[in-house]
Design an enzyme around this catalytic site. Structure first.
Site, PDB file in Angstrom:
ATOM      1  N   THR A 293    -125.852 -22.804 -58.944  1.00 23.58           N
ATOM      2  CA  THR A 293    -126.034 -24.047 -58.511  1.00 23.58           C
ATOM      3  C   THR A 293    -127.326 -23.763 -56.968  1.00 23.58           C
ATOM      4  O   THR A 293    -127.640 -22.390 -57.244  1.00 23.58           O
ATOM      5  CB  THR A 293    -125.394 -24.734 -58.108  1.00 23.58           C
ATOM      6  OG1 THR A 293    -125.078 -25.702 -57.372  1.00 23.58           O
ATOM      7  CG2 THR A 293    -123.940 -24.061 -56.882  1.00 23.58           C
ATOM      8  N   LYS A 297    -131.088 -21.526 -58.785  1.00 23.45           N
ATOM      9  CA  LYS A 297    -131.313 -21.637 -60.058  1.00 23.45           C
ATOM     10  C   LYS A 297    -132.549 -21.232 -60.785  1.00 23.45           C
ATOM     11  O   LYS A 297    -133.057 -21.197 -62.300  1.00 23.45           O
ATOM     12  CB  LYS A 297    -131.662 -23.810 -60.257  1.00 23.45           C
ATOM     13  CG  LYS A 297    -130.056 -24.180 -60.196  1.00 23.45           C
ATOM     14  CD  LYS A 297    -130.203 -25.827 -60.541  1.00 23.45           C
ATOM     15  CE  LYS A 297    -129.013 -26.325 -60.704  1.00 23.45           C
ATOM     16  NZ  LYS A 297    -129.000 -27.662 -60.800  1.00 23.45           N
ATOM     17  N   ASP A 334    -129.138 -29.571 -67.910  1.00 27.37           N
ATOM     18  CA  ASP A 334    -129.016 -30.471 -67.097  1.00 27.37           C
ATOM     19  C   ASP A 334    -130.074 -31.860 -67.667  1.00 27.37           C
ATOM     20  O   ASP A 334    -130.180 -33.106 -67.946  1.00 27.37           O
ATOM     21  CB  ASP A 334    -129.670 -30.393 -65.661  1.00 27.37           C
ATOM     22  CG  ASP A 334    -128.996 -29.911 -64.273  1.00 27.37           C
ATOM     23  OD1 ASP A 334    -127.797 -30.762 -64.100  1.00 27.37           O
ATOM     24  OD2 ASP A 334    -129.896 -29.243 -63.906  1.00 27.37           O
ATOM     25  N   GLY A 357    -139.277 -38.720 -57.860  1.00 29.88           N
ATOM     26  CA  GLY A 357    -138.392 -37.577 -58.123  1.00 29.88           C
ATOM     27  C   GLY A 357    -138.907 -36.486 -58.061  1.00 29.88           C
ATOM     28  O   GLY A 357    -139.851 -37.164 -59.749  1.00 29.88           O
ATOM     29  N   ALA A 361    -134.265 -31.009 -60.545  1.00 31.91           N
ATOM     30  CA  ALA A 361    -133.551 -32.579 -62.018  1.00 31.91           C
ATOM     31  C   ALA A 361    -134.137 -33.436 -62.512  1.00 31.91           C
ATOM     32  O   ALA A 361    -133.948 -33.659 -63.611  1.00 31.91           O
ATOM     33  CB  ALA A 361    -132.515 -33.133 -60.232  1.00 31.91           C
ATOM     34  N   ASN A 380    -143.281 -40.039 -56.948  1.00 34.86           N
ATOM     35  CA  ASN A 380    -142.727 -38.855 -56.100  1.00 34.86           C
ATOM     36  C   ASN A 380    -143.531 -38.868 -54.672  1.00 34.86           C
ATOM     37  O   ASN A 380    -144.179 -39.101 -53.978  1.00 34.86           O
ATOM     38  CB  ASN A 380    -143.016 -37.184 -56.578  1.00 34.86           C
ATOM     39  CG  ASN A 380    -141.881 -36.537 -55.897  1.00 34.86           C
ATOM     40  OD1 ASN A 380    -140.610 -36.128 -55.502  1.00 34.86           O
ATOM     41  ND2 ASN A 380    -142.564 -35.395 -54.982  1.00 34.86           N
ATOM     42  N   TYR A 442    -124.272 -37.457 -56.126  1.00 33.47           N
ATOM     43  CA  TYR A 442    -122.733 -38.285 -56.698  1.00 33.47           C
ATOM     44  C   TYR A 442    -121.594 -38.288 -55.414  1.00 33.47           C
ATOM     45  O   TYR A 442    -121.100 -39.140 -56.108  1.00 33.47           O
ATOM     46  CB  TYR A 442    -122.413 -37.672 -58.486  1.00 33.47           C
ATOM     47  CG  TYR A 442    -122.481 -35.684 -57.723  1.00 33.47           C
ATOM     48  CD1 TYR A 442    -123.836 -35.048 -57.814  1.00 33.47           C
ATOM     49  CD2 TYR A 442    -121.472 -35.521 -56.758  1.00 33.47           C
ATOM     50  CE1 TYR A 442    -123.359 -33.578 -58.096  1.00 33.47           C
ATOM     51  CE2 TYR A 442    -121.206 -34.262 -56.988  1.00 33.47           C
ATOM     52  CZ  TYR A 442    -122.104 -33.438 -57.086  1.00 33.47           C
ATOM     53  OH  TYR A 442    -122.355 -31.543 -56.822  1.00 33.47           O
TER      54      TYR A 442
HETATM   55  P1  NAP Z   1    -135.231 -30.509 -55.792  1.00 37.39           P
HETATM   56  O1  NAP Z   1    -135.459 -29.590 -56.855  1.00 37.39           O
HETATM   57  O2  NAP Z   1    -134.940 -30.066 -53.411  1.00 37.39           O
HETATM   58  O3  NAP Z   1    -136.170 -32.271 -55.813  1.00 37.39           O
HETATM   59  C1  NAP Z   1    -135.727 -32.875 -54.787  1.00 37.39           C
HETATM   60  C2  NAP Z   1    -136.711 -34.291 -54.510  1.00 37.39           C
HETATM   61  O4  NAP Z   1    -136.944 -35.067 -53.855  1.00 37.39           O
HETATM   62  C3  NAP Z   1    -137.955 -34.064 -54.438  1.00 37.39           C
HETATM   63  O5  NAP Z   1    -139.162 -34.262 -55.129  1.00 37.39           O
HETATM   64  C4  NAP Z   1    -138.402 -34.320 -53.427  1.00 37.39           C
HETATM   65  O6  NAP Z   1    -139.843 -34.319 -52.959  1.00 37.39           O
HETATM   66  C5  NAP Z   1    -137.945 -35.141 -53.463  1.00 37.39           C
HETATM   67  N1  NAP Z   1    -136.807 -35.336 -51.856  1.00 37.39           N
HETATM   68  C6  NAP Z   1    -136.091 -35.308 -51.213  1.00 37.39           C
HETATM   69  N2  NAP Z   1    -135.872 -35.524 -50.009  1.00 37.39           N
HETATM   70  C7  NAP Z   1    -136.556 -36.723 -50.012  1.00 37.39           C
HETATM   71  C8  NAP Z   1    -136.066 -37.820 -49.409  1.00 37.39           C
HETATM   72  N3  NAP Z   1    -136.285 -37.939 -48.035  1.00 37.39           N
HETATM   73  N4  NAP Z   1    -137.337 -38.897 -49.326  1.00 37.39           N
HETATM   74  C9  NAP Z   1    -138.132 -39.148 -50.905  1.00 37.39           C
HETATM   75  N5  NAP Z   1    -138.201 -38.242 -51.310  1.00 37.39           N
HETATM   76  C10 NAP Z   1    -137.275 -36.994 -51.589  1.00 37.39           C
HETATM   77  O7  NAP Z   1    -133.780 -31.084 -55.695  1.00 37.39           O
HETATM   78  P2  NAP Z   1    -132.821 -30.484 -56.851  1.00 37.39           P
HETATM   79  O8  NAP Z   1    -132.243 -30.480 -57.777  1.00 37.39           O
HETATM   80  O9  NAP Z   1    -134.004 -31.807 -57.677  1.00 37.39           O
HETATM   81  O10 NAP Z   1    -131.965 -32.370 -56.848  1.00 37.39           O
HETATM   82  C11 NAP Z   1    -131.983 -33.992 -56.293  1.00 37.39           C
HETATM   83  C12 NAP Z   1    -130.886 -34.505 -56.773  1.00 37.39           C
HETATM   84  O11 NAP Z   1    -130.312 -34.698 -57.685  1.00 37.39           O
HETATM   85  C13 NAP Z   1    -129.642 -33.865 -55.540  1.00 37.39           C
HETATM   86  O12 NAP Z   1    -129.380 -35.059 -54.812  1.00 37.39           O
HETATM   87  C14 NAP Z   1    -129.005 -33.399 -56.163  1.00 37.39           C
HETATM   88  O13 NAP Z   1    -127.494 -33.551 -56.074  1.00 37.39           O
HETATM   89  C15 NAP Z   1    -129.251 -33.853 -57.570  1.00 37.39           C
HETATM   90  N6  NAP Z   1    -128.163 -33.459 -59.011  1.00 37.39           N
HETATM   91  C16 NAP Z   1    -127.378 -34.205 -59.473  1.00 37.39           C
HETATM   92  C17 NAP Z   1    -126.776 -33.477 -60.516  1.00 37.39           C
HETATM   93  C18 NAP Z   1    -125.592 -34.449 -61.241  1.00 37.39           C
HETATM   94  O14 NAP Z   1    -125.218 -33.384 -62.037  1.00 37.39           O
HETATM   95  N7  NAP Z   1    -125.227 -35.673 -60.838  1.00 37.39           N
HETATM   96  C19 NAP Z   1    -127.172 -32.324 -61.346  1.00 37.39           C
HETATM   97  C20 NAP Z   1    -128.875 -32.039 -60.597  1.00 37.39           C
HETATM   98  C21 NAP Z   1    -129.625 -32.457 -59.293  1.00 37.39           C
HETATM   99  P3  NAP Z   1    -141.381 -33.966 -52.740  1.00 37.39           P
HETATM  100  O15 NAP Z   1    -141.324 -33.361 -54.218  1.00 37.39           O
HETATM  101  O16 NAP Z   1    -141.696 -34.727 -51.440  1.00 37.39           O
HETATM  102  O17 NAP Z   1    -140.103 -32.252 -51.767  1.00 37.39           O
END
Ligand code: NAP
Length: 508
Positions: A293, A297, A334, A357, A361, A380, A442
């Protein structure tokens, strides 16, 4: 003293003697082995009469009396002579074992300790609050004092410190009765696996809030989540590696699945400060598989011998298997986390999906959905990242202003917007038009986005379902068995509800 002690000793602390005995009494049924931390009491001697009465009426209990001095990591500030007096009286009151720190034992007259030992078992203990080091030399010093158990508790600052402790237990426990474990958040491995390596027993806290040492796990969790009573030489070890990791829900969900499917395995939270430390542990413990995590990753990829097609496309790995050849194979589950809940609601082929996004994920969602024939649009915050992903996955990008021009079947939020106690929503009310809205966030279970969608009569998928399905796929990869997804969903939902409750301000 019974010849065979239970694996878990409940460490009980309280401000008053009444409280100490009340807590012990309330937990006695499941905890026949307890440690009374007399040094936490303002007046330790006041407890003796109460402990006597308690032990007379609870004859099945084995009790350790400990009155550790403040200079040795305890709370007792009285004289050295009074420390021994308290322990002597506790033994007369029925405690079958007393714990004396090495430093105090070295000061005591040998006859005094020998006299004490005629009536009780003696633990000589040593605590290192900084590191895990010099274990053999420390034991050598301790062995000069005749005792029934030698207890060495150190501090883990790396995951590998657990390996040091367990190797020490493996080589020395044939010769001496030892209790060994590492404190600290990184020491959890030793708390669960130390008994298997040769520690006579381990310590469990009364609850997550009432710990007597850092990193201590509650006795209930040691039994019900980690199934410590069943951990043996054949138990396969799995874990989740990240930094931070304390609040990960993965141990509760995967351990539930292991228990439910009768797999002799245990899954631990691995607080990895570096990947080098993690990889060393993976090889030495050895770990059969682990989840990856934040923040590893992507970085884990260079340590892997091979990866599946999804992992290389997405550029991120959340699941590692250690093959029989010792090689590390990476997977990304995922995609299963996104696709499985959607498949239960609609046909993915030809569905029009908006993904918000473009991070890790979102990449899993976009590639997974494209693979199943969906048409995908990406929006995004940083447009360039969305364009890059769209090019790679043969998807489209879309501007916020154009959202209303396209009718989507599914909207997926793959940004952290709405997480925690935030009341934010990644889309305006009017832009939330679809058959299904899926929020990967979540915690909270019901985000603002899901609330709005539900109010509009849209079918919703909470992020907890993704969490369960990506974990279920991990379980299948590691064990080859189908995962009990319903049970996994139930435990994780309960854990999230408890978390939400703990966050609520106390009502008057
Ligand atoms: P990540 O790689 O850091 O990507 C985050 C994405 O969200 C990027 O595209 C970013 O845009 C955008 N973002 C961040 N803050 C923002 C804001 N304030 N307003 C608008 N866009 C924003 O993170 P990730 O691993 O993909 O995870 C994303 C989300 O999915 C998290 O909340 C995570 O907890 C959730 N998730 C859940 C599961 C599950 O099992 N339910 C699994 C994986 C992830 P920029 O490119 O502009 O920075």
């Amino acid at each position: 003293m019974p010849l065979r002690l239970p694996k878990v000793c409940l460490a009980v602390q309280a401000d008053t003697a009444d409280e100490l005995v009340d807590i012990t009494e309330s937990m006695a049924q499941d905890n026949p082995f307890v440690e009374f931390r007399l040094d936490y009491l303002k007046q330790p001697l006041t407890a003796v009469v109460k402990i006597r009465r308690f032990l007379e009426t609870h004859q099945y209990i084995t009790a350790i009396a400990t009155c550790r001095r403040a200079d040795h990591g305890g709370k007792y500030k009285g004289s050295f002579a009074s420390q021994l007096e308290i322990l002597t009286k506790a033994s007369a009151a029925g405690c079958q074992i007393v714990d004396v720190e090495l430093e105090s034992a070295l000061k005591a007259k040998p006859e005094a300790l020998a006299r004490l030992r005629r009536t009780v078992g003696l633990i000589v203990s040593f605590h290192d609050f900084r590191a895990t080091r010099h274990l053999e030399q420390t034991l050598e010093k301790m062995l000069k004092i005749p005792a029934d158990f030698y207890k060495i508790v150190t501090t883990a600052t790396t995951l590998s410190d657990n390996v040091t402790m367990m190797k020490f237990l493996q080589t020395q426990s044939d010769k001496h009765a030892l209790i060994g474990l590492c404190m600290g958040e990184q020491g959890i491995i030793s708390r669960v696996l130390g008994v298997r390596a040769g520690s006579a027993f381990t310590f469990g806290a009364v609850s997550a809030q009432q710990k007597t040492a850092s990193g201590q796990v509650s006795a209930r969790e040691l039994r019900s989540v980690y199934r410590i009573d069943q951990v043996d030489a054949a138990t396969r070890v799995y874990g989740v590696a990240g930094d931070p990791i304390e609040h990960s829900l993965s141990p509760v969900i995967i351990n539930t699945a292991l228990r439910r499917e009768n797999v002799n395995g245990v899954y631990l939270a691995l607080h990895a400060k570096t990947l080098k430390d993690l990889i060393q542990c993976v090889r030495e413990i050895p770990l059969h598989g682990f989840s990856v995590t934040m923040p590893y990753k992507q970085a884990i990829l260079e340590y892997l011998d091979n990866t599946d097609a999804h992992t290389s496309k997405i550029g991120a790995c959340n699941t590692v298997v250690r093959g029989q050849d010792g090689k590390l194979y990476g997977f990304n589950t995922d995609i299963a986390g996104v696709v499985r809940p959607l498949e239960q609601r609609l046909t993915i082929e030809n569905a029009k999906v908006l993904v918000l996004g473009a991070g890790g994920a979102a990449r899993a969602a976009v590639f997974g959905l494209k693979e199943r024939g969906a048409e995908v649009w990406i929006l995004n915050r940083t447009a360039a990242t969305a364009q890059k992903l769209a090019r790679q996955a043969k998807a489209h990008t879309i501007k916020r202003a154009d959202l209303r021009k396209t009718a989507f079947d599914v909207i997926i939020n793959a940004t952290p917007v709405g997480m925690g106690s935030m009341r934010e929503c990644p889309l305006k009310d009017d832009d939330i038009q679809a058959k299904v809205v899926f929020d990967m966030v979540y915690d909270p279970v019901e985000t603002h986005l899901l609330q709005i969608a539900r109010a509009k009569g849209i079918s919703v998928i909470p992020g907890v379902e993704m969490f369960v399905h990506q974990a279920a796929r991990q379980f299948e990869i590691w064990t080859g068995k189908p995962a009990p997804a319903q049970d996994m969903l139930r435990v994780v939902t309960i854990a999230l509800q408890e978390r939400a409750k703990a966050r609520e301000p106390e009502s008057a």
